[in-house]
Design a protein around this motif. Structure first.
Motif, PDB file in Angstrom:
ATOM      1  N   VAL A 111       0.824  -1.067  -0.144  1.00 18.67           N
ATOM      2  CA  VAL A 111      -0.235   0.009   0.021  1.00 18.67           C
ATOM      3  C   VAL A 111       0.827   1.283  -0.122  1.00 18.67           C
ATOM      4  N   LEU A 112       1.963   1.024   0.861  1.00 16.69           N
ATOM      5  CA  LEU A 112       2.569   2.875   0.462  1.00 16.69           C
ATOM      6  C   LEU A 112       3.794   2.423  -0.557  1.00 16.69           C
ATOM      7  N   SER A 113       3.740   1.594  -1.348  1.00 18.09           N
ATOM      8  CA  SER A 113       4.133   1.897  -2.761  1.00 18.09           C
ATOM      9  C   SER A 113       2.873   2.726  -3.716  1.00 18.09           C
ATOM     10  N   SER A 114       2.239   2.111  -3.307  1.00 12.50           N
ATOM     11  CA  SER A 114       1.656   3.036  -4.097  1.00 12.50           C
ATOM     12  C   SER A 114       1.012   4.584  -3.531  1.00 12.50           C
ATOM     13  N   LEU A 115       1.829   4.622  -2.915  1.00 14.40           N
ATOM     14  CA  LEU A 115       1.352   6.569  -2.323  1.00 14.40           C
ATOM     15  C   LEU A 115       2.296   7.519  -2.777  1.00 14.40           C
ATOM     16  N   CYS A 116       3.404   6.943  -2.646  1.00 15.61           N
ATOM     17  CA  CYS A 116       4.692   7.582  -3.077  1.00 15.61           C
ATOM     18  C   CYS A 116       5.903   6.347  -3.949  1.00 15.61           C
ATOM     19  N   SER A 117       6.840   8.017  -4.876  1.00 16.57           N
ATOM     20  CA  SER A 117       7.247   8.232  -6.090  1.00 16.57           C
ATOM     21  C   SER A 117       8.769   6.953  -5.590  1.00 16.57           C
ATOM     22  N   ASP A 118       8.901   6.953  -4.508  1.00 15.45           N
ATOM     23  CA  ASP A 118      10.220   5.842  -4.482  1.00 15.45           C
ATOM     24  C   ASP A 118      10.085   4.129  -3.907  1.00 15.45           C
ATOM     25  N   PRO A 119      10.411   3.931  -4.437  1.00 17.51           N
ATOM     26  CA  PRO A 119      10.305   1.934  -4.683  1.00 17.51           C
ATOM     27  C   PRO A 119      10.833   2.304  -3.736  1.00 17.51           C
ATOM     28  N   THR A 120      11.798   2.396  -3.115  1.00 13.89           N
ATOM     29  CA  THR A 120      12.416   1.604  -1.699  1.00 13.89           C
ATOM     30  C   THR A 120      11.924   1.557  -0.901  1.00 13.89           C
ATOM     31  N   ILE A 121      10.687   2.738  -0.279  1.00 12.80           N
ATOM     32  CA  ILE A 121      10.265   2.865   0.947  1.00 12.80           C
ATOM     33  C   ILE A 121       9.349   1.520   0.955  1.00 12.80           C
TER      34      ILE A 121
END
Length: 158
Positions: free
Chosen positions: A148-158
């Motif tokens: 879910v976090l990866s869908s919210l952010c532009s940085d895929p390492t989070i």
């Protein structure tokens, strides 16, 4: 050394379980480099706010319990307060953006958009049902915090 979920389950008081769930959820965000803000007072409908890609998200932390059907956990999507006149139940619509849910039964943390929850509760399945039903099933891999976090952010390492 006992597992985190075993230590959590040994807590008897609901208030201590709530505090532990909040601490676990906060650590999930902090360990991913996501800032966590906590309201100064305890009268807000959300427990924490996180900042992802310059956007703030209000989060209510919940603890999931084992559902009546095996292979699933459930959490309540409304608040219940005890008043002298009885119980007061209130939903979180327009007050939070996500539920962050710690499930001690499987030691997983979910991030669930409020739009995807039911009015009173939500069930998340981590094993197939015995009857093979897959229709309208909320699968745990769809709500694991990293996805879910990866869908919210532009940085895929989070």
């Amino acid at each position: 050394m006992p597992e985190r979920s075993d230590r959590f389950e040994s807590l008897e008081e609901p208030h201590k379980r709530g505090q532990a769930a909040e601490a676990i959820v906060k650590s999930e965000f902090v360990s991913r480099g996501i800032p966590v803000l906590t309201p100064t007072y305890d009268n807000e409908p959300y427990d924490i706010v996180v900042e992802v890609d310059d956007s703030f998200h209000r989060i209510q932390v919940k603890t999931a319990f084992e559902a009546t059907t095996s292979g699933a956990v459930r959490f309540r999507t409304r608040s219940t307060r005890t008043k002298s006149s009885g119980y007061e139940r209130e939903g979180y619509e327009d007050a939070v953006d996500f539920f962050a849910v710690y499930a001690p039964a499987c030691d997983e943390t979910y991030l669930v958009p409020i739009e995807e929850t039911g009015k009173t509760q939500m069930t998340i399945r981590h094993e197939p049902s015995k009857n093979g039903n897959v229709e309208n099933t909320n699968w745990h891999e769809d709500f694991l915090i990293d996805g879910v976090l990866s869908s919210l952010c532009s940085d895929p390492t989070i």
